[in-house]
Each structure stands twice: as structure tokens, then as C-alpha cells.
Design a protein around this motif. Structure first.
Motif, PDB file in Angstrom:
ATOM      1  N   ARG A 183     103.661  64.476  45.068  1.00  0.00           N
ATOM      2  CA  ARG A 183     102.277  64.025  44.900  1.00  0.00           C
ATOM      3  C   ARG A 183     102.280  62.758  44.045  1.00  0.00           C
ATOM      4  O   ARG A 183     102.895  62.726  42.979  1.00  0.00           O
ATOM      5  CB  ARG A 183     101.432  65.128  44.253  1.00  0.00           C
ATOM      6  CG  ARG A 183     101.344  66.371  45.130  1.00  0.00           C
ATOM      7  CD  ARG A 183     100.727  67.551  44.397  1.00  0.00           C
ATOM      8  NE  ARG A 183     100.663  68.713  45.284  1.00  0.00           N
ATOM      9  CZ  ARG A 183     101.659  69.574  45.465  1.00  0.00           C
ATOM     10  NH1 ARG A 183     102.788  69.397  44.796  1.00  0.00           N
ATOM     11  NH2 ARG A 183     101.524  70.590  46.298  1.00  0.00           N
ATOM     12  N   TYR A 185      99.773  59.937  42.297  1.00  0.00           N
ATOM     13  CA  TYR A 185      98.417  59.557  41.905  1.00  0.00           C
ATOM     14  C   TYR A 185      98.399  58.061  41.617  1.00  0.00           C
ATOM     15  O   TYR A 185      99.108  57.565  40.750  1.00  0.00           O
ATOM     16  CB  TYR A 185      97.967  60.328  40.668  1.00  0.00           C
ATOM     17  CG  TYR A 185      96.544  59.989  40.253  1.00  0.00           C
ATOM     18  CD1 TYR A 185      95.455  60.551  40.898  1.00  0.00           C
ATOM     19  CD2 TYR A 185      96.314  59.098  39.206  1.00  0.00           C
ATOM     20  CE1 TYR A 185      94.157  60.227  40.525  1.00  0.00           C
ATOM     21  CE2 TYR A 185      95.023  58.769  38.823  1.00  0.00           C
ATOM     22  CZ  TYR A 185      93.952  59.338  39.495  1.00  0.00           C
ATOM     23  OH  TYR A 185      92.670  59.021  39.130  1.00  0.00           O
ATOM     24  N   ASP A 186      97.604  57.349  42.416  1.00  0.00           N
ATOM     25  CA  ASP A 186      97.461  55.910  42.247  1.00  0.00           C
ATOM     26  C   ASP A 186      96.366  55.659  41.216  1.00  0.00           C
ATOM     27  O   ASP A 186      95.184  55.932  41.466  1.00  0.00           O
ATOM     28  CB  ASP A 186      97.097  55.262  43.594  1.00  0.00           C
ATOM     29  CG  ASP A 186      97.185  53.744  43.535  1.00  0.00           C
ATOM     30  OD1 ASP A 186      96.712  53.156  42.547  1.00  0.00           O
ATOM     31  OD2 ASP A 186      97.708  53.151  44.492  1.00  0.00           O
ATOM     32  N   SER A 191      93.217  57.845  43.345  1.00  0.00           N
ATOM     33  CA  SER A 191      93.366  58.716  44.522  1.00  0.00           C
ATOM     34  C   SER A 191      94.745  59.355  44.516  1.00  0.00           C
ATOM     35  O   SER A 191      95.702  58.816  43.942  1.00  0.00           O
ATOM     36  CB  SER A 191      93.171  57.920  45.814  1.00  0.00           C
ATOM     37  OG  SER A 191      94.165  56.905  45.929  1.00  0.00           O
ATOM     38  N   GLU A 193      97.900  61.001  46.791  1.00  0.00           N
ATOM     39  CA  GLU A 193      98.584  61.070  48.077  1.00  0.00           C
ATOM     40  C   GLU A 193      99.663  62.140  47.993  1.00  0.00           C
ATOM     41  O   GLU A 193     100.424  62.180  47.026  1.00  0.00           O
ATOM     42  CB  GLU A 193      99.216  59.724  48.427  1.00  0.00           C
ATOM     43  CG  GLU A 193      99.958  59.735  49.766  1.00  0.00           C
ATOM     44  CD  GLU A 193     100.675  58.424  50.041  1.00  0.00           C
ATOM     45  OE1 GLU A 193     101.115  58.235  51.185  1.00  0.00           O
ATOM     46  OE2 GLU A 193     100.811  57.618  49.101  1.00  0.00           O
ATOM     47  N   THR A 194      99.699  63.005  48.994  1.00  0.00           N
ATOM     48  CA  THR A 194     100.702  64.074  49.039  1.00  0.00           C
ATOM     49  C   THR A 194     101.474  63.968  50.343  1.00  0.00           C
ATOM     50  O   THR A 194     100.881  63.829  51.415  1.00  0.00           O
ATOM     51  CB  THR A 194     100.044  65.460  48.958  1.00  0.00           C
ATOM     52  OG1 THR A 194      99.297  65.549  47.750  1.00  0.00           O
ATOM     53  CG2 THR A 194     101.108  66.564  48.968  1.00  0.00           C
ATOM     54  N   PHE A 195     102.790  64.021  50.262  1.00  0.00           N
ATOM     55  CA  PHE A 195     103.564  64.063  51.503  1.00  0.00           C
ATOM     56  C   PHE A 195     104.761  64.989  51.343  1.00  0.00           C
ATOM     57  O   PHE A 195     105.219  65.251  50.227  1.00  0.00           O
ATOM     58  CB  PHE A 195     103.993  62.665  51.975  1.00  0.00           C
ATOM     59  CG  PHE A 195     104.805  61.871  51.000  1.00  0.00           C
ATOM     60  CD1 PHE A 195     106.174  62.036  50.902  1.00  0.00           C
ATOM     61  CD2 PHE A 195     104.204  60.918  50.201  1.00  0.00           C
ATOM     62  CE1 PHE A 195     106.926  61.293  50.032  1.00  0.00           C
ATOM     63  CE2 PHE A 195     104.950  60.154  49.313  1.00  0.00           C
ATOM     64  CZ  PHE A 195     106.314  60.334  49.232  1.00  0.00           C
ATOM     65  N   ARG A 239     110.081  58.139  53.162  1.00  0.00           N
ATOM     66  CA  ARG A 239     109.802  59.525  52.796  1.00  0.00           C
ATOM     67  C   ARG A 239     110.999  60.438  53.067  1.00  0.00           C
ATOM     68  O   ARG A 239     110.869  61.571  53.521  1.00  0.00           O
ATOM     69  CB  ARG A 239     108.557  60.044  53.531  1.00  0.00           C
ATOM     70  CG  ARG A 239     107.316  59.239  53.214  1.00  0.00           C
ATOM     71  CD  ARG A 239     106.064  59.855  53.796  1.00  0.00           C
ATOM     72  NE  ARG A 239     104.894  59.060  53.411  1.00  0.00           N
ATOM     73  CZ  ARG A 239     103.645  59.393  53.700  1.00  0.00           C
ATOM     74  NH1 ARG A 239     103.411  60.501  54.376  1.00  0.00           N
ATOM     75  NH2 ARG A 239     102.646  58.639  53.329  1.00  0.00           N
ATOM     76  N   THR A 426      96.579  70.514  48.319  1.00  0.00           N
ATOM     77  CA  THR A 426      97.300  69.249  48.449  1.00  0.00           C
ATOM     78  C   THR A 426      98.772  69.506  48.690  1.00  0.00           C
ATOM     79  O   THR A 426      99.287  70.551  48.363  1.00  0.00           O
ATOM     80  CB  THR A 426      97.158  68.395  47.175  1.00  0.00           C
ATOM     81  OG1 THR A 426      97.669  69.128  46.053  1.00  0.00           O
ATOM     82  CG2 THR A 426      95.722  68.017  46.953  1.00  0.00           C
TER      83      THR A 426
END
Length: 426
Positions: A183, A185-186, A191, A193-195, A239, A426
Motif C-alpha cells: 500500500r 500513500y501519496d 490518496s 494505492e494498493t497492488f 510491480r 484495500t
């Protein structure tokens, strides 16, 4: 033997011409050829059976007996073979049945093991989110706590120039990792982002440090609570991850910091208390042991400040350790005010170091002044899995104990919870 003239049996041999004939034909032979002498003698020729056209009854019986014995042996062999074949087939069927039972048991054990592992992972999640408070003396969280200055005068003037002072670009994002979920966090976009990183099984309580294009995930705790040396590098573009060289010292509850081409790792728990610190060269992909702190520290806070690294928290002694990047000399600086023995987060400013910890936020000035900036009711551990982000006049921290993102704004004189990560969504 027959006469060479008539079909009768031959008994005389005449040497005038070598004929063999019967007595009557011999007399006729002599009468017809009177002009030559005839010498003869009687011969005895035994009649022997023609073995090509007749059979000896004794041999025939022996032959038949042998054939019978051979047929009987073949029959016995066939019966024995059939018996063995049936026994082997029965054994094969028995073994197949046993193998099927074993495979079913293995499958059952596999399923049971997976269920146990899932249960353990869930318990780890509960420890991180709920039971982890045992280590951190949990209290009530807060939003937008107003700044108070009971112990430090003119602190706003001191902190107006909040900035990252590192020799390389400071972190711009906050990171959290669990299992195969990274995860990010920008801070600028506020915001998350989770991948999913396929195949990655990161350990609990590892430290994450971002550097250009990647993050390095170091150490952590196994499901059995043992420190590991495992290091993963995650490429943020593809990724994907690759295993890098292991830590020299297995550890968890530690912290990391990126400076130039190196990632420094301090503190944590391993086999007993850990004082050793080491660094990772992102070019050579190798680790180097640098030295030892004066104190072992779990959940330490780190920051780069004016050519030195500072380490604090995680020990009952009220001190902060200063490490020179020139020779890695370690100085243990005693503090005149209480410093939480739990985890903390450090951030560098123009005039000093801010310490985020349980109950209060403090400042250690470069002019040896120190004091409290903010008194708060919050009692949670302020350790962060990744270093804080400093932008403009804000210091942003992803607190690991409750997965909340906090923003400390100097000009607004406030500490605000701006985001909370929900692991279920998330």
C-alpha cells in the motif's frame, strides 16, 4: 539287401564284376559268362529296421513319456504363474487402495495446514491491529489536536523552515506492506494505492524504505515469531519483486533510512537485543556491517540531520544517539526530558529534530534546547514502517499501530489525522 538282378535277397558276391545276387541268379551269371573266372563268397546281411520309415516301440514310449512330463511341468508352471499373477494383482490393488488413502490423508492434512496458516495469519493481523496495543499501551486516537507550548518558547519561529535536509531527494510517499499487498500513500494527492505483488510473502514488522523506482523490504518476523534476514526489492513500475542479499543480522521492529546510494538499518529485535547497525548498497546489492549503538532499541525513530543520523526511542534510557556518516562514530546524548521507551518517529527541521512519541511531540534544538511542542492524550506507539514524508510545512507519518496517516502542520499549529487504511477494503 536285395539281389541286383531279381527281387530276392542277396547272399553271394561275385568279384568278377562286384555284383551281389541270390544263389539262382549267381548260377545263371556263371553260365552266361563262362569265358571268365568267377570268384565268389557268401555274405550275411542282417536286416536292420529302417529308422526313417519305422519306429522303435521302446523309443516311442520314452518319447511319449518325456512329452507327458514336459506337458505336466508346463502345466505346473502355468498354474504357479497364474497363482503368482493373481497374488501380485491382489497386492497391487491393495497398494493402490492404501495409496489412495494416503493421498486423501495428505490432502486432508494439506487443507488442515492451510486452514491453520490462515488462522495464524488472521491472528497476526489481529496482533497488528488490536493486540499489538499490548506493546504500545493503546489509548484513544485523536483528530486535529491543537498545539500547546507549555515547555518550549518561540517554538513556531524555530520550526518555520521545515524541510528535508538529506543529500538525496527525500521520501515522497508512505508505505505499508503485509503478505503480498503493498500500500502506497501519496502525500501530495492524499490518496492510497494498493497492488498485489504476485508470489511475495513479506514478514510481519519488517521495515520498508523507498528509493528511486523501488522499495526495499527488510527483515521481519515469521509466523512463529522468529526474526528473519529476508530482503525483497519491489519494482514500483513492473510491480514485481526479486530477492536481494540477506541482512547480516536477522531482525524485526527495526527502522530503515535511505541516504544517497545506501539504505541504513538500525534497531529491532533478533536473537536477543540488537545494537548492530548495517547498510545496503543499492548499486552493488550487498550489505556492510558498520558498528554498534550504545543501546538496543525496538521501534526506533531515525532521521538524517546535518551530516549525521539520529536514532531515538525504544529504550527506557532518555537519550538520542548520533552517528557520524564520516566514520560511523556513535555518540549517546542524554536528554533532560522523558522520552518514550516505545517506538517513535523522527523528522529533521532547519533548527532541530522533532520527535513524535506517545503523549507528546518534542523538539531537540541544535542549540541544545529541548522541550515539548504538543501535549496529547494519545498513548499509541508512533513507530512507522517507512520514513516520514516532509513537504512544504507539513510532516506526514503513517503510524503503524493504527494505520493512520497524520499530518503535522507547523503554520496551522495542528496535528491532523488525514487518512486511515482499512485492510479489509484495500
Amino acid at each position: 539287401m536285395n539281389c541286383c538282378i531279381c527281387p530276392k535277397g542277396a547272399v553271394i558276391k561275385c568279384y568278377c564284376s562286384g555284383i551281389i545276387c541270390c544263389e539262382e541268379c549267381f548260377e545263371n551269371h556263371k553260365s552266361a559268362l563262362t569265358q571268365i573266372p568267377h570268384f565268389s563268397r557268401k555274405i550275411i546281411i542282417e536286416d536292420k529296421p529302417d529308422i526313417t520309415n519305422s519306429e522303435d516301440p521302446n523309443n516311442s514310449q520314452k518319447k511319449q513319456l518325456i512329452i507327458s512330463k514336459v506337458e505336466e511341468e508346463i502345466k505346473k508352471i502355468t498354474e504357479t504363474t497364474d497363482k503368482f499373477k493373481l497374488e501380485i494383482m491382489a497386492k497391487i490393488e491393495h497398494l493402490q487402495s492404501k495409496l489412495k488413502e494416503i493421498l486423501m490423508k495428505i490432502e486432508g492434512k494439506k487443507q488442515e495446514t492451510l486452514e491453520k496458516l490462515n488462522s495464524i495469519i488472521q491472528k497476526i493481523d489481529q496482533i497488528e491491529l488490536k493486540e499489538f496495543s499490548k506493546f504500545m499501551k493503546s489509548g484513544q486516537s485523536f483528530v486535529n489536536v491543537e498545539m500547546k507550548l507549555p515547555e518550549f518558547e518561540n517554538s513556531l519561529d524555530v520550526l518555520l523552515e521545515v524541510k528535508y535536509e538529506g543529500p538525496n531527494i527525500g521520501p515522497t510517499k508512505l508505505y505499508h506492506i503485509r503478505q503480498d499487498k503493498l500500500r502506497i500513500y501519496d502525500v501530495s494527492k492524499q490518496s492510497l494505492e494498493t497492488f498485489t505483488i504476485q508470489g511475495l510473502k513479506s514478514k510481519a514488522f519488517s521495515a520498508i524504505v523507498g528509493f528511486p523506482g523501488s522499495v526495499l523490504v527488510t527483515g521481519g518476523s515469521s509466523i512463529l515469531g522468529q526474526a528473519v534476514k529476508t530482503v525483497y526489492e519491489v519494482n514500483l513500475k513492473t510491480r514485481e519483486f526479486i530477492n536481494q542479499a540477506d541482512l547480516i543480522t536477522a531482525r524485526y521492529y527495526h527502522s530503515g533510512l535511505f541516504i544517497d546510494n545506501f539504505i541504513y538499518v538500525f534497531g529491532g529485535i533478533g536473537i536477543g537485543e540488537i545494537t548492530a547497525f548495517e547498510r545496503y548498497d543499492i548499486k552493488s546489492k550487498s550489505w556492510e556491517m558498520l558498528g554498534d549503538l550504545h543501546l538496543s532499541r525496538k521501534f526506533p525513530g531515525l532521521c538524517y540531520h546535518k551530516s549525521n543520523i539520529y536514532v531515538a526511542g525504544g529504550n527506557k534510557e532518555f537519550s538520542i544517539e548520533k552517528i557520524s556518516l564520516e566514520n560511523f562514530y556513535v555518540e549517546n546524548i542524554k536528554l533532560e526530558f522523558p522520552l518514550s521507551d516505545q517506538g517513535c518517529t523522527l523528522a529533521s527541521t532547519e533548527k532541530g529534530i522533532i520527535i513524535f512519541q506517545s503523549k507528546k511531540i518534542c523538539l531537540i534544538g541544535d542549540d541544545d534546547t529541548a522541550g515539548s511542542l504538543v501535549s496529547i492524550e494519545d498513548k499509541l506507539n508512533w513507530w512507522s514502517q517507512s520514513p516520514p514524508v516532509i513537504q512544504d510545512k507539513n510532516i506526514c507519518i503513517l503510524r503503524f499501530s493504527d494505520l493512520c496517516v497524520f499530518q503535522f502542520n507547523v503554520l496551522a499549529s495542528s496535528l491532523t489525522e488525514v487518512y486511515k487504511i482499512d485492510l479489509n477494503n484495500t
